[in-house]
Design a protein around this motif. Structure first.
Motif, PDB file in Angstrom:
ATOM      1  N   ASP A 153      44.682  -9.081  21.513  1.00 14.71           N
ATOM      2  CA  ASP A 153      45.874  -8.245  21.603  1.00 14.71           C
ATOM      3  C   ASP A 153      46.665  -8.437  20.319  1.00 14.71           C
ATOM      4  OD1 ASP A 153      47.746  -6.510  22.601  1.00 14.71           O
ATOM      5  OD2 ASP A 153      48.513  -7.856  24.147  1.00 14.71           O
ATOM      6  N   LEU A 154      47.595  -7.529  20.059  1.00 15.37           N
ATOM      7  CA  LEU A 154      48.514  -7.692  18.934  1.00 15.37           C
ATOM      8  C   LEU A 154      49.913  -7.857  19.496  1.00 15.37           C
ATOM      9  CD1 LEU A 154      48.914  -7.875  15.908  1.00 15.37           C
ATOM     10  CD2 LEU A 154      49.318  -5.416  15.863  1.00 15.37           C
ATOM     11  N   ASN A 155      50.457  -9.043  19.334  1.00 13.71           N
ATOM     12  CA  ASN A 155      51.779  -9.394  19.833  1.00 13.71           C
ATOM     13  C   ASN A 155      52.383 -10.374  18.840  1.00 13.71           C
ATOM     14  OD1 ASN A 155      50.629 -12.001  20.499  1.00 13.71           O
ATOM     15  ND2 ASN A 155      49.737 -11.014  22.300  1.00 13.71           N
ATOM     16  N   PRO A 156      53.624 -10.817  19.034  1.00 10.21           N
ATOM     17  CA  PRO A 156      54.233 -11.715  18.051  1.00 10.21           C
ATOM     18  C   PRO A 156      53.412 -12.970  17.772  1.00 10.21           C
ATOM     19  CG  PRO A 156      55.931 -10.829  19.483  1.00 10.21           C
ATOM     20  CD  PRO A 156      54.621 -10.368  20.052  1.00 10.21           C
ATOM     21  N   ALA A 157      52.872 -13.597  18.820  1.00 11.62           N
ATOM     22  CA  ALA A 157      52.108 -14.827  18.603  1.00 11.62           C
ATOM     23  C   ALA A 157      50.828 -14.565  17.820  1.00 11.62           C
ATOM     24  CB  ALA A 157      51.789 -15.473  19.952  1.00 11.62           C
ATOM     25  N   THR A 158      50.131 -13.474  18.145  1.00 11.24           N
ATOM     26  CA  THR A 158      48.897 -13.151  17.428  1.00 11.24           C
ATOM     27  C   THR A 158      49.177 -12.888  15.958  1.00 11.24           C
ATOM     28  OG1 THR A 158      47.889 -12.204  19.406  1.00 11.24           O
ATOM     29  CG2 THR A 158      46.951 -11.559  17.300  1.00 11.24           C
ATOM     30  N   LEU A 159      50.225 -12.116  15.674  1.00  5.42           N
ATOM     31  CA  LEU A 159      50.557 -11.834  14.277  1.00  5.42           C
ATOM     32  C   LEU A 159      50.908 -13.131  13.552  1.00  5.42           C
ATOM     33  CD1 LEU A 159      50.904  -9.661  12.097  1.00  5.42           C
ATOM     34  CD2 LEU A 159      53.310  -9.519  12.764  1.00  5.42           C
ATOM     35  N   GLY A 160      51.649 -14.015  14.204  1.00  6.05           N
ATOM     36  CA  GLY A 160      51.957 -15.299  13.591  1.00  6.05           C
ATOM     37  C   GLY A 160      50.701 -16.085  13.250  1.00  6.05           C
ATOM     38  N   SER A 161      49.736 -16.094  14.149  1.00  5.37           N
ATOM     39  CA  SER A 161      48.475 -16.800  13.896  1.00  5.37           C
ATOM     40  C   SER A 161      47.720 -16.190  12.723  1.00  5.37           C
ATOM     41  CB  SER A 161      47.594 -16.767  15.148  1.00  5.37           C
ATOM     42  OG  SER A 161      48.184 -17.464  16.223  1.00  5.37           O
ATOM     43  N   LEU A 162      47.664 -14.877  12.668  1.00  3.20           N
ATOM     44  CA  LEU A 162      46.947 -14.209  11.579  1.00  3.20           C
ATOM     45  C   LEU A 162      47.570 -14.502  10.224  1.00  3.20           C
ATOM     46  CD1 LEU A 162      46.151 -10.663  13.022  1.00  3.20           C
ATOM     47  CD2 LEU A 162      44.486 -12.411  12.354  1.00  3.20           C
ATOM     48  N   ILE A 163      48.893 -14.452  10.147  1.00  2.00           N
ATOM     49  CA  ILE A 163      49.548 -14.688   8.865  1.00  2.00           C
ATOM     50  C   ILE A 163      49.351 -16.139   8.433  1.00  2.00           C
ATOM     51  CG2 ILE A 163      51.756 -14.727   7.656  1.00  2.00           C
ATOM     52  CD1 ILE A 163      52.653 -12.379   9.396  1.00  2.00           C
ATOM     53  N   ALA A 164      49.518 -17.081   9.368  1.00  2.00           N
ATOM     54  CA  ALA A 164      49.329 -18.487   9.021  1.00  2.00           C
ATOM     55  C   ALA A 164      47.890 -18.757   8.590  1.00  2.00           C
ATOM     56  CB  ALA A 164      49.704 -19.376  10.210  1.00  2.00           C
ATOM     57  N   SER A 168      58.199 -17.423   3.312  1.00  2.00           N
ATOM     58  CA  SER A 168      59.537 -17.626   3.872  1.00  2.00           C
ATOM     59  C   SER A 168      59.826 -16.840   5.141  1.00  2.00           C
ATOM     60  CB  SER A 168      60.594 -17.270   2.816  1.00  2.00           C
ATOM     61  OG  SER A 168      60.513 -15.895   2.454  1.00  2.00           O
ATOM     62  N   LEU A 169      58.868 -16.081   5.624  1.00  2.00           N
ATOM     63  CA  LEU A 169      59.098 -15.238   6.802  1.00  2.00           C
ATOM     64  C   LEU A 169      59.518 -16.054   8.012  1.00  2.00           C
ATOM     65  CD1 LEU A 169      58.895 -12.498   8.251  1.00  2.00           C
ATOM     66  CD2 LEU A 169      56.419 -12.851   8.404  1.00  2.00           C
ATOM     67  N   TRP A 170      59.117 -17.316   8.051  1.00  2.00           N
ATOM     68  CA  TRP A 170      59.373 -18.194   9.204  1.00  2.00           C
ATOM     69  C   TRP A 170      60.778 -18.776   9.166  1.00  2.00           C
ATOM     70  CZ3 TRP A 170      54.955 -16.906  11.281  1.00  2.00           C
ATOM     71  CH2 TRP A 170      53.879 -16.636  10.423  1.00  2.00           C
ATOM     72  N   PHE A 201      56.308 -15.780  17.854  1.00  2.00           N
ATOM     73  CA  PHE A 201      55.780 -15.568  16.501  1.00  2.00           C
ATOM     74  C   PHE A 201      55.595 -16.918  15.799  1.00  2.00           C
ATOM     75  CE2 PHE A 201      56.961 -14.324  11.989  1.00  2.00           C
ATOM     76  CZ  PHE A 201      55.791 -13.626  11.710  1.00  2.00           C
ATOM     77  N   LEU A 202      56.613 -17.779  15.876  1.00  2.00           N
ATOM     78  CA  LEU A 202      56.528 -19.103  15.269  1.00  2.00           C
ATOM     79  C   LEU A 202      55.445 -19.948  15.934  1.00  2.00           C
ATOM     80  CD1 LEU A 202      60.338 -19.940  14.997  1.00  2.00           C
ATOM     81  CD2 LEU A 202      58.845 -19.256  13.121  1.00  2.00           C
ATOM     82  N   HIS A 258      56.667 -24.576   4.451  1.00  2.00           N
ATOM     83  CA  HIS A 258      56.729 -23.460   5.391  1.00  2.00           C
ATOM     84  C   HIS A 258      56.238 -23.872   6.773  1.00  2.00           C
ATOM     85  CE1 HIS A 258      53.220 -23.343   2.725  1.00  2.00           C
ATOM     86  NE2 HIS A 258      52.509 -22.917   3.741  1.00  2.00           N
ATOM     87  N   THR A 259      55.325 -24.842   6.854  1.00  2.00           N
ATOM     88  CA  THR A 259      54.878 -25.248   8.192  1.00  2.00           C
ATOM     89  C   THR A 259      55.994 -25.962   8.950  1.00  2.00           C
ATOM     90  OG1 THR A 259      53.969 -27.397   7.506  1.00  2.00           O
ATOM     91  CG2 THR A 259      52.510 -25.483   7.373  1.00  2.00           C
ATOM     92  N   ALA A 260      56.919 -26.610   8.247  1.00  2.00           N
ATOM     93  CA  ALA A 260      58.049 -27.258   8.926  1.00  2.00           C
ATOM     94  C   ALA A 260      58.904 -26.236   9.656  1.00  2.00           C
ATOM     95  CB  ALA A 260      58.903 -28.030   7.914  1.00  2.00           C
ATOM     96  N   GLN A 261      58.919 -24.991   9.162  1.00  2.00           N
ATOM     97  CA  GLN A 261      59.665 -23.937   9.838  1.00  2.00           C
ATOM     98  C   GLN A 261      59.040 -23.605  11.196  1.00  2.00           C
ATOM     99  OE1 GLN A 261      62.507 -22.631   8.269  1.00  2.00           O
ATOM    100  NE2 GLN A 261      62.029 -24.291   6.827  1.00  2.00           N
ATOM    101  N   ARG A 262      57.769 -23.982  11.351  1.00  2.00           N
ATOM    102  CA  ARG A 262      57.056 -23.757  12.611  1.00  2.00           C
ATOM    103  C   ARG A 262      56.986 -25.029  13.452  1.00  2.00           C
ATOM    104  NH1 ARG A 262      53.688 -20.468   8.365  1.00  2.00           N
ATOM    105  NH2 ARG A 262      51.970 -21.900   8.686  1.00  2.00           N
ATOM    106  N   GLY A 263      57.668 -26.104  12.992  1.00  2.00           N
ATOM    107  CA  GLY A 263      57.729 -27.321  13.778  1.00  2.00           C
ATOM    108  C   GLY A 263      56.702 -28.360  13.435  1.00  2.00           C
TER     109      GLY A 263
END
Length: 503
Positions: free
Chosen positions: A437-448, A250-252, A271-272, A90-95
């Protein structure tokens, strides 16, 4: 794995939180703020019973279990799921990961981006709604992200349907016009009975409404493209992902298609990137500065040394209302195991039961037990500094005040002043994550962060966090009922089937 380390952990002294806070350095040692793409997140574990002695023992267990070696295997695409002989990429989906896997993931993302932008630009006619049909990880992640990030509006309205109960699908139908709706069918194998049954019913709904080519409105999100083609989806609308990406991770991948469609590609990329930033922290930060290891060590201390059977998560932000549901699957399906990765009895508690809710509603429902009940339950609080609304700032100020007050009250308690019913024992642990703040990047960090926390918990116990055979037996029996009815079942099950008109 020997029991020496765990026995040492159980035998350690147990100072109270009040005693631990006598050390003026405690806050600095156990509270870390990470500067991340979406803004800073403060990870405060100071109100837990972690201290130097606990951290030293857990660090030695981590070394014995080669957790850092397993982390390396995770990030380099080696096999970390031995029962299925797979990597977990799953981390490969984030690069971040094996070069070939990252390259393949980026190519799949470009394919997904092209289709999303074609839909948004009108190539499929007017599209106002997407019904996303999946179950488990194919639904919980998209539902969380869409709910959290589209409160102010979406490019396309997304309705996530997972339950085989027809009422769930009918609710989505009622909110959509079939003439301006597309379907996303999300299934790794493209054989999941709940998903495929719901998908067939959605196609019937379109046909009955006069849609001439219902299959032309379907996007398939799958690791089995051939099965999707066989079912009737054109290859140009199939968004593949790798077999090495597990459902709850698999969300990524292309499973995130509804998120990309609702937000637009720029926000999905953010988000990614938020998740990738947490990947880098987990991979590179030293053990004692690593917020992922710290959180997992807290989990293990309470589950193993204190025998806490549950862990509670409370989001003091309505936009994160679905986060406890998401974490339930992530943690309990990953680490709810009774054997180790090599098939030996675990012999210890595995994952605690994850549960929770939304503050301040939960305060008036379950906090009585947290404060005065007989169970010791570690609590995670999540809050956001920036309000998600434009109402009187008093709303958000009161919300945050309640969040921080609950953690303080759990820790300090209140002495018995002659009325035992109004006494609070205190010394009850909590951790707090405060986002700028809550934005796409923050949510991505929290889930990861929670993905990696779950991985460390499993690795410390020698569990394979990436299989989930526990979900299969009940489904196999349900198929047997479909084919054979009540024949061969125990008296209770047979009677229930008969009473329901199934037997």
């Amino acid at each position: 794995m020997t029991e020496t380390g765990w026995s040492k952990l159980e035998a350690l002294p147990r100072p109270t939180l009040e005693e631990l806070f006598a050390d003026p350095r405690r806050l600095d040692a156990l509270c870390t703020t990470l500067d991340l793409p979406g803004g800073a997140i403060r990870f405060d574990w100071s109100k837990t019973h972690l201290d130097n002695a606990v951290l030293e023992v857990l660090s030695s267990i981590s070394a014995e279990m080669d957790v850092e070696g397993r982390r390396e295997a995770l990030f380099t695409g080696e096999i970390v799921n031995p029962t299925e002989r797979r990597a977990a990429e799953h981390t490969a989906q984030r690069g971040i990961g094996n070069g070939e896997s990252v390259e393949r993931a980026m190519a799949n993302h470009e394919r997904m981006r092209g289709l999303a932008e074609a839909i948004l630009s009108g190539d499929f006619g007017e599209v106002k709604s997407l019904i996303h049909i999946g179950i488990g990880g194919s639904a919980l992640g998209p539902a969380l992200a869409v709910d959290a990030l589209t409160r102010d509006g979406a490019r396309v309205d997304v309705h996530v349907v997972s339950n085989i109960d027809g009422c769930a699908l009918e609710q989505a139908f009622a909110a959509c016009d079939p003439a301006t709706t597309m379907l996303a069918v999300a299934s790794k194998t493209f054989t999941t009975i709940e998903t495929m049954t719901n998908a067939e019913s959605a196609l019937d709904w379109m046909r009955q409404a006069g849609v001439g080519d219902p299959y032309g409105r379907v996007v398939a999100l799958t690791a089995s493209p051939d099965k999707a083609i066989e079912w009737g989806v054109d290859e140009t609308r199939i968004l593949p992902f790798s077999e090495t990406v597990g459902g709850r991770y698999s969300l990524w991948s292309s499973i995130g298609f509804p998120v990309a469609l609702a937000l637009g590609w720029e926000d999905f990329s953010a988000f990614l990137e938020g998740a990738a930033a947490m990947d880098r922290h987990f991979y590179e930060a030293a053990l004692y500065e690593n917020v992922v290891f710290r959180a997992a060590f807290g989990d293990l201390y309470y589950a193993q040394a204190r025998r806490c059977e549950t862990r509670a998560v409370f989001a003091y932000d309505e936009r994160l209302a679905l986060l406890p549901d998401y974490l339930q699957q992530l943690e309990m399906e990953s680490n709810g195991k009774r054997v180790t990765a090599d098939g030996k009895p675990l012999g210890r508690p595995s994952a605690p039961v994850t549960w929770g809710g939304v503050g301040t509603d939960a305060q008036h429902a379950v906090f009585q037990l947290l404060h005065q009940g007989t169970h010791l339950i570690p609590v995670d609080f999540l809050a956001v500094k920036a309000a998600g609304d434009v109402l009187d700032p008093a709303h958000h100020r009161i919300l945050l005040s309640n969040c921080f007050a609950q953690g303080a009250a759990l820790m300090s308690g209140k002495a018995d002043d002659g009325d035992a019913a109004r006494a609070y024992p205190g010394d009850r642990p909590s951790a707090t994550m405060l986002c700028d703040d809550l934005n796409p990047a923050t949510l991505g960090s929290l889930i990861a962060f929670h993905e990696h926390r779950t991985f460390v918990n499993g690795a410390m116990l020698g569990i394979n966090s990436f299989d989930q055979f526990g979900v299969e037996l009940g489904k196999a029996i349900a198929k047997r009922i479909e084919s054979d009815g009540a024949e061969g079942f125990d008296a209770s099950t047979a009677a229930l089937l008969d009473a329901a008109g199934i037997g």
